[in-house]
Design an enzyme around this catalytic site. Structure first.
Site, PDB file in Angstrom:
ATOM      1  N   HIS A 123       5.349  11.687   8.701  1.00 25.60           N
ATOM      2  CA  HIS A 123       4.274  11.440   7.743  1.00 25.60           C
ATOM      3  C   HIS A 123       3.448  10.276   8.285  1.00 25.60           C
ATOM      4  CE1 HIS A 123       2.572   9.963   3.911  1.00 25.60           C
ATOM      5  NE2 HIS A 123       2.864  11.144   3.397  1.00 25.60           N
ATOM      6  N   ASP A 200      13.049   7.349   7.694  1.00 25.33           N
ATOM      7  CA  ASP A 200      12.220   7.612   6.520  1.00 25.33           C
ATOM      8  C   ASP A 200      12.984   8.637   5.672  1.00 25.33           C
ATOM      9  OD1 ASP A 200      10.499   8.757   4.710  1.00 25.33           O
ATOM     10  OD2 ASP A 200       8.804   8.914   6.081  1.00 25.33           O
ATOM     11  N   GLN A 203      12.077  12.196   1.791  1.00 26.39           N
ATOM     12  CA  GLN A 203      12.308  13.596   1.388  1.00 26.39           C
ATOM     13  C   GLN A 203      13.800  13.952   1.447  1.00 26.39           C
ATOM     14  OE1 GLN A 203      10.060  15.425   0.074  1.00 26.39           O
ATOM     15  NE2 GLN A 203       8.192  14.363   0.674  1.00 26.39           N
ATOM     16  N   LYS A 226       9.629  10.197  -6.049  1.00 24.95           N
ATOM     17  CA  LYS A 226      10.031  11.527  -5.571  1.00 24.95           C
ATOM     18  C   LYS A 226      11.457  11.846  -6.007  1.00 24.95           C
ATOM     19  CE  LYS A 226       7.251  11.023  -1.366  1.00 24.95           C
ATOM     20  NZ  LYS A 226       6.137  11.962  -1.389  1.00 24.95           N
ATOM     21  N   CYS A 364      -0.469  14.828   5.124  1.00 25.23           N
ATOM     22  CA  CYS A 364      -0.366  13.514   5.792  1.00 25.23           C
ATOM     23  C   CYS A 364       0.497  13.612   7.042  1.00 25.23           C
ATOM     24  CB  CYS A 364       0.204  12.446   4.857  1.00 25.23           C
ATOM     25  SG  CYS A 364      -0.770  12.185   3.401  1.00 25.23           S
TER      26      CYS A 364
END
Ligand code: PMP
Length: 406
Positions: A123, A200, A203, A226, A364
């Site tokens: 991202h 990261d 997700q 999220k 993104c």
């Protein structure tokens, strides 16, 4: 536990509404999730009962609020099995967590000619912060490439790593392809050469169990919004040994020990990285979202969403001219696709009018779009409350949209 979908859906009254006179099908969970009553009630409770500013409290209201806020630090620690609560820093979100590490780690450890390996499926929020610091320090970004199936070419890592490599930054799960990357293996490869790894997890943490000690991650970032929690709240996990070495990211209240005009000394971690008044109520209500994820159980969530992924994938493959981007064997509930030459925006706009919320565009992740040579995709992403009936509605709508646009 059996997966009680009715109970879970009852926590999200927002889902039972009609949009354009059609039942809402919310498949944009990778962008942000809906909020359950537990989180909304927690937000209200704090404001109704004992709101005050936190830390250095001199009165009942501030004391109670501080306790509530700090209790969530312990919850987050347990949620990802961090070694200690000092390793949990509250930020605005994954983006701020990445910027914090890039700026502070970069300040301390990057010099002219240093290299940072960043994967091609990141991202923008895990690319641009590294570019900014690299520009400042005369360092270089080295790409870890993806393959056509949407997997990282981790076999290239030993070639990409050299004596100038200072850090590897990679996403746990791709927000476009759904690929679950072999981050344990990447971390092992990096650690053989004493190179730290930033993960990261934006997700990942809401879909699969994450244990930062088992992974041996150096840094791990994620966003509450999220995870069915409030927006404006994020987490940076950092190993104590790193956080203690890094300089502060921002200056302000809370992060200092003593200030004079000549010299300032800083607080211990985690407060050294939490300048100013944080999103107090957001963090407090985030605790309710973590409770909810743990009540259902990450293993159960993962199994439920995997079932949705398999069902949707097999149904989508039945549509002529439909191409799925991201076919790694290990995927979370994210499907990106295109149909024939139809522009994703056109399909997205028609689906919207049929009550189906998907995301269209580059997500993104411009470098990944360039890799596939496409302008963007249509992305359906699932959450704890989604069902196969919703996938059926989505499929009917998609077929209608295709007919109209062809
Ligand atoms: N990384 C990934 C993989 C994401 O999907 C996102 C959000 N789309 C981000 C980082 C940025 O998260 P936030 O906007 O919450 O900071």
């Amino acid at each position: 536990m059996s997966y009680d979908i009715q109970k879970i859906r009852s926590w999200f009254p927002v889902l039972s509404q009609q949009v354009f006179n059609k039942p809402l099908v919310y498949f944009d969970n990778a962008a942000s999730t809906q909020k359950p009553v537990q989180v909304l009630n927690a937000l209200q409770k704090l404001h109704n009962e004992f709101y005050g500013n936190i830390h250095r409290a001199a009165h009942y209201m501030a004391d109670k609020t501080t306790l509530e806020f700090e209790a969530v630090r312990d919850k987050v620690k347990d949620f990802i099995n961090a070694g200690s609560r000092e390793e949990i820093i509250f930020t605005k979100g994954t983006t701020e967590s990445a910027n914090l590490v890039a700026a502070s780690y970069g300040e301390q450890f990057l010099t002219r000619g240093s290299e940072i390996i960043v994967s091609e499926m990141e991202h923008h929020s895990n690319i641009v912060p590294w570019q900014l610091v690299a520009l400042n320090k005369g360092a270089k970004i080295v790409k870890l490439p993806v393959s056509e199936s949407g997997e990282l070419q981790t076999g290239l890592l030993p070639e990409l790593i050299n004596s100038k490599t200072r850090l590897i930054s990679v996403t746990h799960v791709s927000n476009v392809l759904g690929t679950i990357n072999p981050i344990k293996q990447i971390i092992e490869t990096a650690h053989v050469r004493n190179i730290p790894v930033f993960i990261d997890g934006a997700q990942a943490v809401q879909h699969i169990p994450v244990d930062v000690q088992e992974l041996d991650a150096d840094f791990y970032a994620f966003s509450a919004h999220k995870m069915y929690g409030p927006n404006g709240v994020g987490v940076l996990y950092g190993k104590k040994k790193w956080l203690e070495q890094l300089p502060p990211y921002q200056g302000g209240g809370e992060m200092i020990s003593e200030v004079t005009f000549e010299k300032t000394t800083f607080s211990e971690i985690p407060f050294k990285f939490e300048a100013g008044t944080p999103n107090i109520t957001g963090v407090a209500a985030f605790g309710a979202a973590i409770d909810l994820l743990q009540e259902i159980g990450l293993d159960n969530i993962s199994a439920w969403e995997h079932d949705l992924l398999e069902y949707a994938t097999s149904r989508l493959k039945g549509i002529n001219g439909l191409k799925i981007f991201g076919e790694a064997p290990k995927k979370s509930g994210v499907i990106s696709f295109l149909i024939d030459e139809i522009h994703p925006f056109d399909i997205g706009a028609l689906l919207d009018k049929m009550g189906v919320a998907v995301r269209t565009g580059h997500h993104c992740a411009d470098p990944l779009m360039k890799f596939y040579n496409i302008p963007g995709t249509i992305r359906a992403s699932f959450g704890i409350y989604n069902t196969k009936d919703e996938i059926d509605l989505f499929m009917d709508s998609l077929k209608r949209a295709k007919e109209l646009l062809n």
